[in-house]
Design an enzyme around this catalytic site. Sequence first.
Site, PDB file in Angstrom:
ATOM      1  N   HIS A  95       0.853  -1.203   0.000  1.00 20.94           N
ATOM      2  CA  HIS A  95       0.000   0.000   0.000  1.00 20.94           C
ATOM      3  C   HIS A  95       0.876   1.236   0.000  1.00 20.94           C
ATOM      4  O   HIS A  95       2.087   1.147   0.140  1.00 20.94           O
ATOM      5  CB  HIS A  95      -0.995  -0.022   1.159  1.00 20.94           C
ATOM      6  N   HIS A 138       1.417   3.869   1.967  1.00 21.78           N
ATOM      7  CA  HIS A 138       1.973   4.595   3.119  1.00 21.78           C
ATOM      8  C   HIS A 138       3.500   4.678   3.044  1.00 21.78           C
ATOM      9  O   HIS A 138       4.172   3.732   2.633  1.00 21.78           O
ATOM     10  CB  HIS A 138       1.538   3.947   4.441  1.00 21.78           C
ATOM     11  N   ASP A 155       5.868   4.591   5.185  1.00 26.00           N
ATOM     12  CA  ASP A 155       6.714   3.622   5.898  1.00 26.00           C
ATOM     13  C   ASP A 155       6.810   2.283   5.149  1.00 26.00           C
ATOM     14  O   ASP A 155       7.491   1.363   5.594  1.00 26.00           O
ATOM     15  CB  ASP A 155       6.248   3.424   7.355  1.00 26.00           C
ATOM     16  N   HIS A 156       6.137   2.199   3.980  1.00 22.65           N
ATOM     17  CA  HIS A 156       6.208   0.987   3.141  1.00 22.65           C
ATOM     18  C   HIS A 156       6.786   1.273   1.754  1.00 22.65           C
ATOM     19  O   HIS A 156       7.132   0.341   1.028  1.00 22.65           O
ATOM     20  CB  HIS A 156       4.814   0.352   2.997  1.00 22.65           C
ATOM     21  N   HIS A 174      -7.334  -1.083   5.507  1.00 17.20           N
ATOM     22  CA  HIS A 174      -6.310  -0.157   6.019  1.00 17.20           C
ATOM     23  C   HIS A 174      -6.148   1.008   5.031  1.00 17.20           C
ATOM     24  O   HIS A 174      -6.178   2.174   5.414  1.00 17.20           O
ATOM     25  CB  HIS A 174      -5.010  -0.929   6.200  1.00 17.20           C
ATOM     26  N   ASP A 190      -0.107  -4.111   6.177  1.00 14.49           N
ATOM     27  CA  ASP A 190      -0.769  -3.646   7.405  1.00 14.49           C
ATOM     28  C   ASP A 190      -2.211  -4.136   7.495  1.00 14.49           C
ATOM     29  O   ASP A 190      -3.074  -3.452   8.037  1.00 14.49           O
ATOM     30  CB  ASP A 190      -0.739  -2.105   7.477  1.00 14.49           C
ATOM     31  N   HIS A 192       4.758  -5.014  10.644  1.00 16.31           N
ATOM     32  CA  HIS A 192       5.148  -4.353  11.896  1.00 16.31           C
ATOM     33  C   HIS A 192       5.274  -5.359  13.037  1.00 16.31           C
ATOM     34  O   HIS A 192       4.555  -6.357  13.067  1.00 16.31           O
ATOM     35  CB  HIS A 192       4.111  -3.302  12.322  1.00 16.31           C
TER      36      HIS A 192
HETATM   37 FE    FE Z   1       2.737   0.565   8.205  1.00 14.03          FE
HETATM   38 ZN    ZN Z   2       0.115   1.518   6.605  1.00 10.79          ZN
END
Ligand code: FE
Ligand code: ZN
Length: 261
Positions: free
Chosen positions: A55, A57, A59-60, A113, A130, A168
Site C-alpha cells: 500500500h 503509506h 513507511d512501506h 487499512h 498492514d 510491523h
Molecule cells: Fe505501516
Molecule cells: Zn500503513
Amino acid sequence: NGMINVYPVRAFKDNYIWIIHNEKYAVIIDPGIATPVIDYIGQHHLELIAVLNTHHHHDHTGGNLELSQLSNIQIYGPQKETIPGMTHGLEEGNIIKFPELSLNLTVLNTPGHTVDHISYYGSNHLFCGDTLFSCGCGRIFEGTAQQMYNSLKKIAALPDQTQVYCAHEYTLSNIHFATEIDPANSLLAEYASKVKILRAYNKPTIPTTLAIEKTINPFLRCEHPAIISAANQHAETQLSNAVSVFSEIRKWKDHYQSNVH
Ligand code: FE
Ligand code: ZN
C-alpha cells in the site's frame, strides 16, 4: 514453487522490510527506507530484481525511488494507489513470476487499512502489509469495517500452515489488548509467554501462522462467544452480526492503543 527464504530487515521503530532471496537474487517487500536494504543486499552480494508494495503509506514505500536508482528493477503495487516509481500496477488475481527465485506470487485485494491495499501469496507465504498483524489487525484508515472484515476472512481462508509476514512488530502490545477482551483464552496466555521471551531477546515474533492466529487473534474470532460477549458489553447493546462485533473491537482498540496502527 519450492522453498523460499525470507529474512527481516528492520526499519524505523517497528517496521519489517521482508527480503526474499537465494544466493544471487532478491525481492523486497515494503521498503519504507532504502539504506538498511542497500546494506543487506551489499553484505550478501545480491542482485535486487523487484520491489513489491502492499500500500502507499510512506513507511512501506519511502525507499522505492532510491532502490530504483541502484539497478533496473520492477516496482509493483496496487494499481489504483500512488506508489513512487511504480512500473507494474496490480489487482486481484494477478500472478507475478520470479523464475530467478522459483517464486510465483498471487495478488489478493485486501482493502480496509487503505482502499486498495493488496497482499501477496505464494509458496505457503503471505505478505499482508498492514492488514493482519499477529494478535491484531491494521487500523481502518481509508476503507470500511466491512471491507477490513472481508479482507481478514479472505486471508483466514488460506491454508492453516500459511506463514504470515506482517509489516510491523506490534505483537506484544496487541496481546495486551487481546488479553483484555479474551482473558479466558489459555492459548493466548501461552502465546503471550512465548512472545515475551522473544521480545526480551529482541527477536522477531513474525512470521506467525494462520493456525496460531485463528486461536489467539480477536479480529479473526468475531464469531467466537467470548469475543461477541466482550464486544456486546463494550457496546452496551446486542451486536447483530460478526461485522458489527469486528467494528466494535476495532474502534475499542483504536482508543485503547493510539500509539500503534
Ligand atoms: Fe505501516
Ligand atoms: Zn500503513
